[in-house]
Scaffold this motif. Sequence first.
Motif, PDB file in Angstrom:
ATOM      1  N   PRO A 116       0.820  -1.213   0.000  1.00 19.06           N
ATOM      2  CA  PRO A 116       0.000   0.000   0.000  1.00 19.06           C
ATOM      3  C   PRO A 116       0.855   1.264   0.000  1.00 19.06           C
ATOM      4  O   PRO A 116       0.462   2.292  -0.555  1.00 19.06           O
ATOM      5  CB  PRO A 116      -0.829  -0.118   1.284  1.00 19.06           C
ATOM      6  N   SER A 119       1.536   2.303  -3.532  1.00 20.20           N
ATOM      7  CA  SER A 119       0.388   2.990  -4.130  1.00 20.20           C
ATOM      8  C   SER A 119       0.260   4.405  -3.587  1.00 20.20           C
ATOM      9  O   SER A 119      -0.029   5.352  -4.331  1.00 20.20           O
ATOM     10  CB  SER A 119      -0.898   2.203  -3.846  1.00 20.20           C
ATOM     11  N   TYR A 120       0.482   4.562  -2.303  1.00 19.00           N
ATOM     12  CA  TYR A 120       0.390   5.890  -1.681  1.00 19.00           C
ATOM     13  C   TYR A 120       1.370   6.859  -2.342  1.00 19.00           C
ATOM     14  O   TYR A 120       1.008   7.975  -2.727  1.00 19.00           O
ATOM     15  CB  TYR A 120       0.686   5.764  -0.184  1.00 19.00           C
ATOM     16  N   LEU A 139      -5.303   5.308  -7.185  1.00 16.50           N
ATOM     17  CA  LEU A 139      -5.919   5.313  -5.860  1.00 16.50           C
ATOM     18  C   LEU A 139      -7.001   4.246  -5.767  1.00 16.50           C
ATOM     19  O   LEU A 139      -7.094   3.520  -4.766  1.00 16.50           O
ATOM     20  CB  LEU A 139      -6.502   6.700  -5.585  1.00 16.50           C
ATOM     21  N   GLY A 142      -5.369   0.904  -5.502  1.00 17.00           N
ATOM     22  CA  GLY A 142      -4.800   0.700  -4.177  1.00 17.00           C
ATOM     23  C   GLY A 142      -5.862   0.352  -3.145  1.00 17.00           C
ATOM     24  O   GLY A 142      -5.692  -0.572  -2.338  1.00 17.00           O
ATOM     25  N   LEU A 143      -6.987   1.070  -3.169  1.00 11.70           N
ATOM     26  CA  LEU A 143      -8.045   0.795  -2.198  1.00 11.70           C
ATOM     27  C   LEU A 143      -8.749  -0.526  -2.481  1.00 11.70           C
ATOM     28  O   LEU A 143      -9.310  -1.141  -1.572  1.00 11.70           O
ATOM     29  CB  LEU A 143      -9.051   1.945  -2.189  1.00 11.70           C
ATOM     30  N   LEU A 152      -4.194   5.498   2.300  1.00 14.55           N
ATOM     31  CA  LEU A 152      -4.908   5.615   1.033  1.00 14.55           C
ATOM     32  C   LEU A 152      -6.257   6.309   1.221  1.00 14.55           C
ATOM     33  O   LEU A 152      -6.687   7.095   0.373  1.00 14.55           O
ATOM     34  CB  LEU A 152      -5.097   4.231   0.410  1.00 14.55           C
ATOM     35  N   GLN A 155      -5.657   9.941   1.477  1.00 16.24           N
ATOM     36  CA  GLN A 155      -5.434  10.516   0.147  1.00 16.24           C
ATOM     37  C   GLN A 155      -6.749  10.739  -0.586  1.00 16.24           C
ATOM     38  O   GLN A 155      -6.964  11.783  -1.206  1.00 16.24           O
ATOM     39  CB  GLN A 155      -4.538   9.590  -0.678  1.00 16.24           C
TER      40      GLN A 155
END
Length: 497
Positions: A116, A119-120, A139, A142-143, A152, A155
Amino acid sequence: MSDALIRLDQALVQQFSGELWSEVRETVAAGQLAALAARDGGADLGLCLAMQRTLSVLSRRQDLLEREAFAGDRARSRHPDDEQAATAWIDAEYAAAAAGFNGLADELSFAEGRLPQTSYLLVELLFGQQRDDEAGQALARGLALWPDDTGLHEQAQAWSGVLLSPEHLLNQLERRVDVFDITDADFAGIALETISVLQTAMGKARYADQEYALAGLHFDRASRALQRVRSMPRQWGQDELDYREADALVNAAYSYMGLALAQWKPDRADETGALAAEACEKALTDALRTIPGHADASEAVLWLGESLMKKGDDTAVTHGDVAQMRDLYGRMAKRFDNAVWWNNFAFWCRETGSAAEGRGELDEAHKLYEASYDAYQHTIALAPDNARYVNDTGLMLLYHLHRDLDVAQELFERAWKLGADVCENPFVEDDVHDFNFEAYCDAMLNLSRLHLEREDLAAADEVMALLLELAPQRPDVRMTEAEIRNARAPAATNEPG
């Protein structure tokens, strides 16, 4: 592995910690993660390599940030006497940094899907370079993989206003939130918080496009998500939840009123407009129950009242329109015991009572005058030092109900003193001074007329003399002075010649 992940999380949060960055650079340079994977045996080598790449990109991103931050100082050092050359050098540095950031984002995309944190960082890089559509997609990916990751979600909330397609992310979260609610309330709580932020962002976008019905729907859904999350583990505290829910409800209220005004533009009696106005009132009521005295909600109540009366066209106001505004203030005053709304209800009861009296509807007029006086009593109980409110309470007895003149006299004298005391304060602001000056002059005028009503001409004269020193140009003051003078003149007699 766990120590390395902790270091990575710290690096993402504490981007300007010098000591931490020394550790990160040492880790990257020495290739410690790959060695750690080999030593652990069972550790996922791909995971370690993803972590290695993420740390490397993070370290180089910090270098680029520092390059941008010190570009001005370096330019002036290189070109101390040439402003044009210094500016050109700064522009070149920024362009090089931008190219570097874009390159890092492209490089990091190859490591996406394992951590993660990766991705962040990728989302941050993409948003930072205005690659908003790609950032939103990253995003969402990632989620989808880590729906409980706090970073995340933060964000998604922080960038909600610039997401090009928030519907995709919103639908993804809403589809999964019921599962979270059953299996793990921690997941559901943070997901619902993010849903509320995304719904709010979409509501604002719809409102800006004058799609008021859709805007109200989004704000209402934001409020419902926040209500639901209250019973779950969550990131936000009680105060923040209250604020966000009240804010969503106020936004919903403005959306519903926008819809009502749009419907009333061609037809003031449109039923959809009336229903939208009711929804607006309910949203404001809920907001004020969530946060009593909420400033934006309180202001919106006044706007709703004006909208109910004017309906977008103040040249076509009917008695029924005024009554709708009056009754709104009455309902809100009774719900929340608010002095301003009690005063507004009292004033409009008085005005509609006068209108009814003018139409010859004397029973209706008396009923409204009594309601006005009762509302004014509530008003001055809540705001006993307001000279205007106190004066207006007394005038109901003198001019409209024609009773309890001793009480009216006490009220006028009290309003006179309250207003004069404020005006004697040398530090009072001009608008406050003017408001109180007018109020206590009105009280003096009303007191003089009360004495005239009782045929106590000496008392009427005494008050009038003081009032003439304060407001000699007021027509109503001059008129009352003339009435007192005429009352003092001996009656004409007709004697036979």
